[in-house]
Design an enzyme around this catalytic site. Sequence first.
Site, mmCIF file in Angstrom:
data_model
loop_
_atom_site.group_PDB
_atom_site.id
_atom_site.type_symbol
_atom_site.label_atom_id
_atom_site.label_comp_id
_atom_site.label_asym_id
_atom_site.label_seq_id
_atom_site.Cartn_x
_atom_site.Cartn_y
_atom_site.Cartn_z
ATOM 1 N N CYS A 59 -33.801 -71.948 -22.186
ATOM 2 C CA CYS A 59 -33.394 -70.476 -22.100
ATOM 3 C C CYS A 59 -32.975 -70.242 -20.629
ATOM 4 O O CYS A 59 -31.798 -69.851 -20.330
ATOM 5 C CB CYS A 59 -34.513 -69.564 -22.433
ATOM 6 S SG CYS A 59 -35.153 -69.673 -23.977
ATOM 7 N N ASP A 60 -33.581 -71.085 -19.788
ATOM 8 C CA ASP A 60 -33.237 -70.380 -18.359
ATOM 9 C C ASP A 60 -32.980 -71.472 -17.512
ATOM 10 O O ASP A 60 -32.615 -71.072 -16.165
ATOM 11 C CB ASP A 60 -34.660 -69.881 -17.660
ATOM 12 C CG ASP A 60 -35.207 -68.647 -18.439
ATOM 13 O OD1 ASP A 60 -34.273 -67.931 -19.019
ATOM 14 O OD2 ASP A 60 -36.077 -68.379 -18.581
ATOM 15 N N CYS B 98 -39.154 -71.329 -20.666
ATOM 16 C CA CYS B 98 -38.410 -71.889 -21.772
ATOM 17 C C CYS B 98 -37.049 -72.736 -20.837
ATOM 18 O O CYS B 98 -36.066 -71.866 -20.227
ATOM 19 C CB CYS B 98 -38.007 -70.959 -22.406
ATOM 20 S SG CYS B 98 -36.589 -71.360 -23.604
#
Length: 331
Positions: free
Chosen positions: A139-140, A136
């Site tokens: 997200c990261d 992701c």
Amino acid sequence: MSDTRHTKVLIIGSGPAGYTAGIYASRAMLDPILVQGIEPGGQLTTTTEVENWPGDTEVQGPDLMIRMQDHAKAMGCEVIGDIITKLDTTSRPFKATGDSGTVYTADAVILATGARAKWLGLETEEKFKGFGVSACATCDGFFYRGQEIVVIGGGNTAVEEALFLTNFASKVTLVHRRDELRAEAILIDRLMKNPKIEPLWFHELVEVTGTESPLSVEGVKVKHTKTGEITEILCKGVFVAIGHAPSNELVKDVLETHMGGYVVTKPDSTETSIPGIFAAGDLTDHKYRQAVTSAGMGCMAALEAERWLAEQGEVEGRDVSEPLGYGAVAE
Ligand SMILES: Cc1cc2nc3c(=O)[nH]c(=O)nc-3n(C[C@H](O)[C@H](O)[C@H](O)COP(=O)(O)OP(=O)(O)OC[C@H]3O[C@@H](n4cnc5c(N)ncnc54)[C@H](O)[C@@H]3O)c2cc1C
């Protein structure tokens, strides 16, 4: 011996969508039952730091999900460790069969079974998940400012993730098994023109390498799909971007789906093609796939389920002309 439990609202799934639905349905006095499934807490339990959950500058994914579970329970939601193996939507009350043998009958059902990122299945991919290996970028990606990153894949997901990651990374190597990308032309054009992205054709990931203590990625080994030659690439992050699959097994034959199996909901709603069945979170969302959007849809599903039940005469004393939101929640 099989046991039967009846509830006004059965929530299937224990990610952000499920627990949020549990909180709202409990506060609407619907006494919901939530069945957690094989992964209690959902996808966020497979990651470490989460930095985009409002109110927490940084929180560990598993801790956040325990808090959500405790919150839902504190509001009165009954949380059950079971897996729904079959859902009968042909008559009301709806009937869900649990792996435990328990049969859950429900006046309304909120589906919150989420999605799964597809993985390659390598041992070292599993080992470094959450410690340099991710699925992701939204997200990261932020954790890799100024670092070199490898993205695996050649479809839309991979191209989008690679482009997004150039906002943070100093260099992105896109490793693909073929020499042709299966993505929208405009995205391919952007990717090919981006000076930070270097495609590596005819290669596949064979190993993620790194340190043990702390567990952290240092690079990858990739194999040429024609010659078998192994090349090492130094990098701090590996994004496996080979697609997502919604967990639609319970309903794929009865509900309308699109975009590779995501459950279709009515515009601005969690209503599905079957009245009384609502769907929230990643199960319906091929676009955002975030905890906060899933939680938002969980809220919508509970409010809409409450409204629908009231319309069926299942909620005493509820004026269905009231608006959704605060008007719908018993204080
Ligand atoms: C590694 C990783 C890192 C991520 N990091 C972030 C991040 O930093 N920020 C962010 O916003 N998002 C992040 N995401 C995305 C986020 O986790 C998802 O968008 C979110 O969890 C989706 O929530 P959900 O409630 O729809 O479903 P999920 O979290 O997918 O949960 C689905 C639930 O359904 C249950 N279930 C499935 N089938 C059944 C069944 N048959 N019976 C009963 N239960 C069932 C499962 O057990 C699970 O509890 C990340 C995802 C991954 C994989």
